[in-house]
Scaffold this active site. Structure first.
Site, PDB file in Angstrom:
ATOM      1  N   SER A  27       0.846  -1.188   0.000  1.00 59.84           N
ATOM      2  CA  SER A  27       0.000   0.000   0.000  1.00 59.84           C
ATOM      3  C   SER A  27       0.883   1.240   0.000  1.00 59.84           C
ATOM      4  O   SER A  27       1.774   1.371   0.846  1.00 59.84           O
ATOM      5  CB  SER A  27      -0.903  -0.004   1.233  1.00 59.84           C
ATOM      6  OG  SER A  27      -1.734   1.132   1.265  1.00 59.84           O
TER       7      SER A  27
ATOM      8  N   LYS B 177      -1.211  -0.906  -4.376  1.00 55.21           N
ATOM      9  CA  LYS B 177      -2.422  -0.188  -3.981  1.00 55.21           C
ATOM     10  C   LYS B 177      -2.030   1.245  -3.669  1.00 55.21           C
ATOM     11  O   LYS B 177      -1.095   1.478  -2.909  1.00 55.21           O
ATOM     12  CB  LYS B 177      -3.074  -0.819  -2.752  1.00 55.21           C
ATOM     13  CG  LYS B 177      -4.335  -0.081  -2.299  1.00 55.21           C
ATOM     14  CD  LYS B 177      -5.012  -0.781  -1.136  1.00 55.21           C
ATOM     15  CE  LYS B 177      -4.427  -0.388   0.195  1.00 55.21           C
ATOM     16  NZ  LYS B 177      -5.223  -0.920   1.337  1.00 55.21           N
TER      17      LYS B 177
ATOM     18  N   LYS C 118      -3.359   5.106  -2.358  1.00 58.32           N
ATOM     19  CA  LYS C 118      -4.394   5.867  -1.674  1.00 58.32           C
ATOM     20  C   LYS C 118      -4.823   7.028  -2.571  1.00 58.32           C
ATOM     21  O   LYS C 118      -3.980   7.704  -3.175  1.00 58.32           O
ATOM     22  CB  LYS C 118      -3.871   6.410  -0.350  1.00 58.32           C
ATOM     23  CG  LYS C 118      -3.446   5.329   0.641  1.00 58.32           C
ATOM     24  CD  LYS C 118      -4.644   4.581   1.201  1.00 58.32           C
ATOM     25  CE  LYS C 118      -4.220   3.595   2.283  1.00 58.32           C
ATOM     26  NZ  LYS C 118      -5.384   2.910   2.906  1.00 58.32           N
TER      27      LYS C 118
ATOM     28  N   ASP D 271      -7.434   2.918  -3.221  1.00 61.79           N
ATOM     29  CA  ASP D 271      -8.104   2.875  -1.922  1.00 61.79           C
ATOM     30  C   ASP D 271      -8.529   4.288  -1.537  1.00 61.79           C
ATOM     31  O   ASP D 271      -7.698   5.167  -1.335  1.00 61.79           O
ATOM     32  CB  ASP D 271      -7.156   2.297  -0.874  1.00 61.79           C
ATOM     33  CG  ASP D 271      -7.823   2.134   0.489  1.00 61.79           C
ATOM     34  OD1 ASP D 271      -9.032   2.412   0.600  1.00 61.79           O
ATOM     35  OD2 ASP D 271      -7.126   1.725   1.429  1.00 61.79           O
TER      36      ASP D 271
ATOM     37  N   GLU E 150     -11.336   0.547  -3.521  1.00 63.00           N
ATOM     38  CA  GLU E 150     -11.674   0.133  -2.168  1.00 63.00           C
ATOM     39  C   GLU E 150     -12.386   1.244  -1.407  1.00 63.00           C
ATOM     40  O   GLU E 150     -11.921   2.383  -1.373  1.00 63.00           O
ATOM     41  CB  GLU E 150     -10.397  -0.277  -1.421  1.00 63.00           C
ATOM     42  CG  GLU E 150     -10.652  -0.817  -0.032  1.00 63.00           C
ATOM     43  CD  GLU E 150      -9.360  -1.198   0.672  1.00 63.00           C
ATOM     44  OE1 GLU E 150      -9.450  -1.641   1.831  1.00 63.00           O
ATOM     45  OE2 GLU E 150      -8.268  -1.052   0.084  1.00 63.00           O
TER      46      GLU E 150
ATOM     47  N   ASP F 287     -14.364  -2.476   2.746  1.00 67.65           N
ATOM     48  CA  ASP F 287     -13.437  -2.610   3.867  1.00 67.65           C
ATOM     49  C   ASP F 287     -14.164  -2.190   5.135  1.00 67.65           C
ATOM     50  O   ASP F 287     -14.725  -3.014   5.845  1.00 67.65           O
ATOM     51  CB  ASP F 287     -12.200  -1.734   3.586  1.00 67.65           C
ATOM     52  CG  ASP F 287     -11.222  -1.641   4.750  1.00 67.65           C
ATOM     53  OD1 ASP F 287     -11.442  -2.298   5.784  1.00 67.65           O
ATOM     54  OD2 ASP F 287     -10.240  -0.889   4.643  1.00 67.65           O
TER      55      ASP F 287
ATOM     56  N   LYS G 279     -10.004  -7.611   7.475  1.00 66.29           N
ATOM     57  CA  LYS G 279      -9.059  -7.211   8.512  1.00 66.29           C
ATOM     58  C   LYS G 279      -9.510  -7.856   9.814  1.00 66.29           C
ATOM     59  O   LYS G 279     -10.643  -7.623  10.267  1.00 66.29           O
ATOM     60  CB  LYS G 279      -9.006  -5.685   8.654  1.00 66.29           C
ATOM     61  CG  LYS G 279      -8.370  -4.992   7.453  1.00 66.29           C
ATOM     62  CD  LYS G 279      -8.413  -3.481   7.589  1.00 66.29           C
ATOM     63  CE  LYS G 279      -7.756  -2.813   6.373  1.00 66.29           C
ATOM     64  NZ  LYS G 279      -8.001  -1.350   6.359  1.00 66.29           N
TER      65      LYS G 279
ATOM     66  N   GLY H  96      -4.184  -4.405   5.680  1.00 65.24           N
ATOM     67  CA  GLY H  96      -3.219  -4.124   6.720  1.00 65.24           C
ATOM     68  C   GLY H  96      -3.606  -2.911   7.545  1.00 65.24           C
ATOM     69  O   GLY H  96      -4.292  -2.002   7.067  1.00 65.24           O
TER      70      GLY H  96
END
Length: 368
Positions: free
Chosen positions: A136, A162, A164, A189, A214, A239, A263, A291
């Site tokens: 990430s 991934k 952000k 994400d 996400e 998520d 998670k 994570g």
């Protein structure tokens, strides 16, 4: 299992690099470590994933300590436990507080696996001996730095990137990444940064062949995500919205997502994680393990759950050295050509580094 005592430790670790998302930047991480000691001399370990501010969810490190001390640990010490599956039912009168519940439940799962002299992954029903590793990438100071960081991670062998995103740090960024890396597995994400007013904006992502986007909408939503998914070709991954197998079932039935991120801390532990896995298998919904900037104990539990068959997409389970100068387990989690090999020892398969843990501990308390 005959539990002799439970030890809580509040520790603090500095991140190697700041990690920025749409909700803020983290420079260090506070943890509550849980050690459950049996009368046979074995110890099981768990780790709370909460941070010091209630910005990912309503829990914090301090509320975890309070819930564990005043409610959850007394419930565990009240009477013996035969199997970790019993814990969720025992915790049922306590609403929410999933991070706190998971920290204690995971420690008991670790202890149970050690008493069976089996790897936790095998006890959970895992079938893999190694897992693919994704990474990430937080929001950077510039798009150039983002591209350079991705280039470095690909050179290290990561199987999926991934990034952000947030408004004004999204479409153009993804376009640049795809221009330089046209074929890599790539996901975005959003950490709840958008609303249904952004449908046309988010539809622009469809042209970039993303594995998923996400949690684009609110943390507690599954209704609007269904409306958004109907307008997107790109799969939505949920998520923050998924706290239980029932949440997963409802989201799938509504068409709110095509992928689910699991998670352990978010759903209250490994027992609920197994139930969510079964719901996703039944409905042909791929999964991956997210994570929460875990230290080694939390990371070891992530490895164990990722060994299950339906975790078919690379997770955010990067090696220890990606986050920490020194981890709190021995040996540290290491990656080889984009894979982490699962440990074969009993329980989580890693030994807590007690010397390092003691050095990092701010305060502790033992319960009998």
């Amino acid at each position: 299992m005959e539990i002799k005592s439970i030890v809580l430790r509040h520790i603090k670790m500095d991140l190697l690099n700041p990690f920025t998302t749409s909700v803020g930047t983290e420079y260090d991480k506070d943890f509550v470590l849980v050690e459950v000691k049996s009368k046979t001399g074995l110890s099981g370990w768990g780790e709370s994933v909460s941070i010091i501010e209630p910005i990912y969810n309503e829990e914090t490190t301090k509320t975890n300590w309070h819930m564990l001390s005043d409610f959850l640990i007394p419930l565990i010490l009240k009477e013996p436990i035969q199997h970790p599956h019993e814990i969720a039912e025992r915790f049922k009168p306590i609403r929410g507080n999933f991070n706190a519940k998971a920290a204690l439940e995971c420690a008991i799962w670790d202890l149970y696996a050690k008493e069976q002299n089996l790897p936790l992954a095998k006890v959970l029903g895992g079938v893999k001996d190694k897992i693919e590793v994704g990474v990430s990438v937080g929001i950077q100071e510039s798009e150039y730095l983002m591209l350079k960081q991705i280039e470095g991670y690909l050179a290290e062998g990561y199987k999926r990137i991934k990034v952000k995103i947030k408004p004004d740090w999204d479409i153009h960024l993804i376009k640049l990444i795809r221009g330089q890396f046209p074929d890599i597995p790539l996901m975005a994400d959003a950490n709840c940064a958008y609303t249904l007013d952004d449908i046309e904006h988010l539809q622009q992502l469809d042209q970039y062949n993303l594995t998923m986007i996400e949690q684009p909408l609110a943390h507690d939503d599954i209704i609007d995500h269904a409306k958004l998914q109907a307008k997107l070709q790109t799969p939505i991954c949920l998520d923050e919205s998924i706290h239980s197998a029932e949440d997963a079932r409802k989201a799938i039935e509504l068409g709110s997502c095509k992928i689910i991120n699991l998670k352990i801390g978010r759903v209250g532990g490994l027992t609920e994680s197994l139930k969510i896995h079964d719901v996703c298998v039944k409905n042909d919904i791929p999964m991956w393990c997210g994570g929460m900037l875990e230290a080694g104990i939390g990371r070891a539990h992530n490895l164990a759950i990722t060994s299950l068959a339906n975790f078919s997409l690379p997770g955010d389970t990067a090696p220890s050295a990606h986050y920490w100068k020194a981890d709190i387990i021995q040996p540290e989690v290491k990656m080889n050509k984009g894979y982490i090999h699962l440990p074969q020892g009993a329980g989580i398969g890693f030994e807590p580094n007690i010397e390092e843990i003691n050095e990092l501990t701010l305060f502790s308390k033992t319960f009998y």
